[in-house]
Scaffold this active site. Structure first.
Site, PDB file in Angstrom:
ATOM      1  N   VAL A 170      50.699  37.958  40.883  1.00 40.35           N
ATOM      2  CA  VAL A 170      50.631  37.226  42.156  1.00 40.35           C
ATOM      3  C   VAL A 170      51.895  36.423  42.428  1.00 40.35           C
ATOM      4  O   VAL A 170      52.150  36.040  43.567  1.00 40.35           O
ATOM      5  CB  VAL A 170      49.402  36.289  42.200  1.00 40.35           C
ATOM      6  CG1 VAL A 170      48.111  37.082  42.256  1.00 40.35           C
ATOM      7  CG2 VAL A 170      49.371  35.338  41.006  1.00 40.35           C
ATOM      8  N   LYS A 171      52.643  36.092  41.369  1.00 39.94           N
ATOM      9  CA  LYS A 171      53.912  35.355  41.492  1.00 39.94           C
ATOM     10  C   LYS A 171      53.777  34.115  42.363  1.00 39.94           C
ATOM     11  O   LYS A 171      54.623  33.822  43.212  1.00 39.94           O
ATOM     12  CB  LYS A 171      55.021  36.264  42.045  1.00 39.94           C
ATOM     13  CG  LYS A 171      55.342  37.456  41.141  1.00 39.94           C
ATOM     14  CD  LYS A 171      56.490  38.277  41.699  1.00 39.94           C
ATOM     15  CE  LYS A 171      56.834  39.451  40.797  1.00 39.94           C
ATOM     16  NZ  LYS A 171      55.794  40.515  40.816  1.00 39.94           N
ATOM     17  N   ARG A 172      52.747  33.337  42.131  1.00 39.46           N
ATOM     18  CA  ARG A 172      52.551  32.127  42.915  1.00 39.46           C
ATOM     19  C   ARG A 172      53.442  31.003  42.395  1.00 39.46           C
ATOM     20  O   ARG A 172      53.717  30.898  41.204  1.00 39.46           O
ATOM     21  CB  ARG A 172      51.088  31.687  42.855  1.00 39.46           C
ATOM     22  CG  ARG A 172      50.097  32.684  43.459  1.00 39.46           C
ATOM     23  CD  ARG A 172      50.322  32.867  44.944  1.00 39.46           C
ATOM     24  NE  ARG A 172      49.239  33.601  45.567  1.00 39.46           N
ATOM     25  CZ  ARG A 172      49.328  34.848  46.033  1.00 39.46           C
ATOM     26  NH1 ARG A 172      50.485  35.485  45.942  1.00 39.46           N
ATOM     27  NH2 ARG A 172      48.306  35.437  46.599  1.00 39.46           N
TER      28      ARG A 172
END
Length: 314
Positions: free
Chosen positions: A109-111
């Site tokens: 998700v690379k949040r």
């Protein structure tokens, strides 16, 4: 990685830390991480429509082929989100399938955010009871490693893990990740002069600073900590990894050009677990389940051979 206050509710592994669960999964199945990336082109190649029904058939069939066969599966959230709420509902069902099969899920998700917003992401992906909760997630630290604190706390409290972007394979990443600027002078209303670190104090790269911060979280954990880093498989990374004591996700195996032999050499000094990741080169073998499983076994065998060969020459 220190546990959250109060210890939290038991996580997906009955309270066993993610680092331990990952080490056990790799011992059982090898280090291969397999991506589930429902590109529209792959949906078409499987004879499926680019809609939520086609997405669900693709993703759940891919998950069925991987269940119990690999250490980690890595769904790419963006390809589900592009279908709106129906796509997110499909992702929830894929996560449920993985949990039922006992296969670890690293949700890509690379949040990255700050304060209560980062805490909201932590609630969504790293908290027991959330339909989007995974065993681990990818995070972006480029609002400062400290901004990830809510996610680190939530992961520790629920027996989950995180993988922090360090040295990614996209060419544009080098602009930030390899920066070695020592200090800069800034003016504020409160402080006449302040020193802003863009690299760590020894002048090493921003990417190395992220690795060092992850290593600090992992210090003293056995067999390794729960904070991993993401380092692309397709280039020389130039990072010191011997003190990480955690996992490295290395995307780029297969279609992007990474090979098992190159990976085994580039990450030979790692103290932790290397998770080479393949997605498109595997998914192109579908939709036949037997062909998908055969492709997984081929990648696993090639990785095992390359790691053994690299170990023999060191």
């Amino acid at each position: 990685m220190s546990p959250a206050a109060g210890g939290g509710a038991p996580g997906p592994g009955g309270g066993v830390p993610f680092g331990r669960r990952l080490a056990d999964a790799v011992a059982a199945h090898g280090p291969l991480c397999v991506g589930i990336d429902p590109h529209r082109e792959l949906l078409a190649a499987w004879g499926l429509a680019d809609d939520p029904a086609g997405l669900e058939r693709f993703a759940r069939d891919a998950m069925a082929a991987l269940a119990g066969q690999v250490a980690v599966v890595k769904p790419q959230s963006a390809f589900f989100e592009r279908h709106g709420s129906a796509g997110v509902a499909v992702l929830e069902r894929v996560l449920a399938d993985a949990r039922e099969s006992g296969t670890l899920v690293l949700l890509d998700v690379k949040r990255g955010d700050i304060g209560s917003t980062m805490a909201g992401y932590a609630d969504a992906y790293l908290t027991d009871g959330s339909p989007l909760a995974a065993d681990a997630v990818t995070l972006s630290p480029y609002l400062g490693f400290g901004s990830l604190a809510p996610a680190l706390t939530a992961a520790a409290g629920s027996g989950r893990g995180v993988f922090v972007l360090a040295r990614t394979s996209n060419p544009d990443g080098a602009q930030v990740q390899t920066a070695q600027v020592q200090t800069a002078q800034v003016q504020t209303a409160q402080v006449q002069t302040a020193r802003v670190q863009l690299a760590d104090r020894d002048g090493r790269s921003v990417a190395q600073a992220m690795v060092n911060a992850a290593a600090a979280e992992n210090a003293g954990c056995t067999p390794m900590g729960d904070v991993g880093v993401v380092i692309g498989a397709t280039h020389e990374h130039g990072l010191e990894l011997s003190g990480l004591n955690g996992p490295v996700l290395a995307p780029g195996l297969g279609a992007q050009g990474g090979t098992p032999v190159e990976l085994a050499v580039r990450f030979g000094e790692l103290t932790g677990v290397l998770l080479p990741s393949v997605s498109r080169a595997w998914l192109e073998k579908g939709p036949d389940q037997a062909a998908l499983r055969a492709a997984v076994r081929t990648w696993q065998d090639e990785l095992a051979g390359a790691i053994e060969q690299a170990g023999a020459t060191q």
